[in-house]
Design a protein around this motif. Structure first.
Motif, mmCIF file in Angstrom:
data_model
loop_
_atom_site.group_PDB
_atom_site.id
_atom_site.type_symbol
_atom_site.label_atom_id
_atom_site.label_comp_id
_atom_site.label_asym_id
_atom_site.label_seq_id
_atom_site.Cartn_x
_atom_site.Cartn_y
_atom_site.Cartn_z
ATOM 1 N N UNK A 13 21.048 68.358 41.787
ATOM 2 C CA UNK A 13 20.038 67.499 41.208
ATOM 3 C C UNK A 13 20.384 66.932 39.848
ATOM 4 N N UNK A 14 21.503 67.363 39.260
ATOM 5 C CA UNK A 14 21.931 66.873 37.956
ATOM 6 C C UNK A 14 22.929 65.731 38.136
ATOM 7 N N UNK A 15 22.683 64.603 37.518
ATOM 8 C CA UNK A 15 23.556 63.448 37.673
ATOM 9 C C UNK A 15 24.775 63.561 36.759
ATOM 10 N N UNK A 16 25.934 63.300 37.344
ATOM 11 C CA UNK A 16 27.188 63.256 36.585
ATOM 12 C C UNK A 16 27.714 61.825 36.520
ATOM 13 N N UNK A 17 27.672 61.124 37.656
ATOM 14 C CA UNK A 17 28.095 59.723 37.711
ATOM 15 C C UNK A 17 26.879 58.816 37.654
#
Length: 231
Positions: A13-17
């Motif tokens: 659930x954590x955005x990297x891109x």
């Protein structure tokens, strides 16, 4: 050969891109640069299907692959040389090559041709993965990917932990496969290696593309390189 548009990806659930757009030219090399933790390896993993994108598009030779299984993406012609090599410790060099040869697409890259390109492997055929040096493991990881006869080769930090002489060999391999018609996406911390082979350069910061230009332009713009990469 490979295009991403608006690619959003991450973990748990954590955005990297954040809406990443990149293009790998046919028969060309795209170098993806950036400091640690900016999302370079996540980009490679998402293209390969190892991480499922949250949004956006990934096309390989015109085929949409975003969200597809890694085996389908591999069959469309994407080969991966993962960060850290990830060879199988108990398997011999010969067994690695046989498995890749049987599982891959058929084409010009045969075991004989791979050994001709990487002759050290021919001398180590009976050795297990855990009996190889770091450089030999990297050559094996590259050979394994080439035997799948990819259209595009993804190289994730191929110079990591290698002696300078082996880094030069990696650069020679990239030039050789491009000369044979393959496209390459290379993620690198070694700026010298990346710029020695790149037709185009992308610099990432905080999961986004901050610079996208021909390699020659990046090499000329030293102040921009210092600003983006701290070098």
């Amino acid at each position: 050969m490979l295009v991403t548009r608006g690619l959003v990806s991450g973990y748990a659930g954590s955005r990297v891109l954040h809406e990443v757009d990149v293009e790998v030219p046919e028969r060309g090399v795209l170098a993806v640069l950036g400091r640690n933790g900016v999302g370079k390896s996540t980009l490679v993993s998402t293209i390969m299907g190892l991480v499922r994108p949250m949004a956006g598009s990934v096309t390989v030779a015109g085929h949409e692959v975003a969200g597809s299984r890694p085996d389908r993406i591999a069959r469309l012609g994407v080969g991966l040389v993962p960060q850290g090599r990830r060879v199988f410790a108990p398997l011999s060099v010969a067994e690695h090559l046989e498995i890749a040869d049987r599982a891959g697409r058929k084409g010009d890259w045969t075991r004989e041709r791979v050994v001709e390109l990487l002759p050290r492997l021919g001398e180590r055929m009976r050795h297990r993965g855990d009996q190889l040096s770091g450089g030999e493991q990297q050559m094996l990881a590259i050979a394994r990917a080439l035997l799948t006869n990819p259209r595009i080769l993804l190289l994730d930090e191929p110079s990591d932990g290698l002696a300078p002489s082996v880094v030069h060999q990696v650069a020679d391999v990239v030039r050789e496969v491009c000369g044979a018609g393959m496209s390459v996406l290379i993620v690198e911390q070694n700026l010298r290696l990346a710029l020695s082979v790149a037709d185009r350069v992308v610099v990432m910061q905080k999961g986004s593309v901050r610079w996208d230009a021909p390699g020659a332009e990046f090499r000329r713009n030293r102040s921009r390189a210092e600003e983006l990469l701290g070098i």
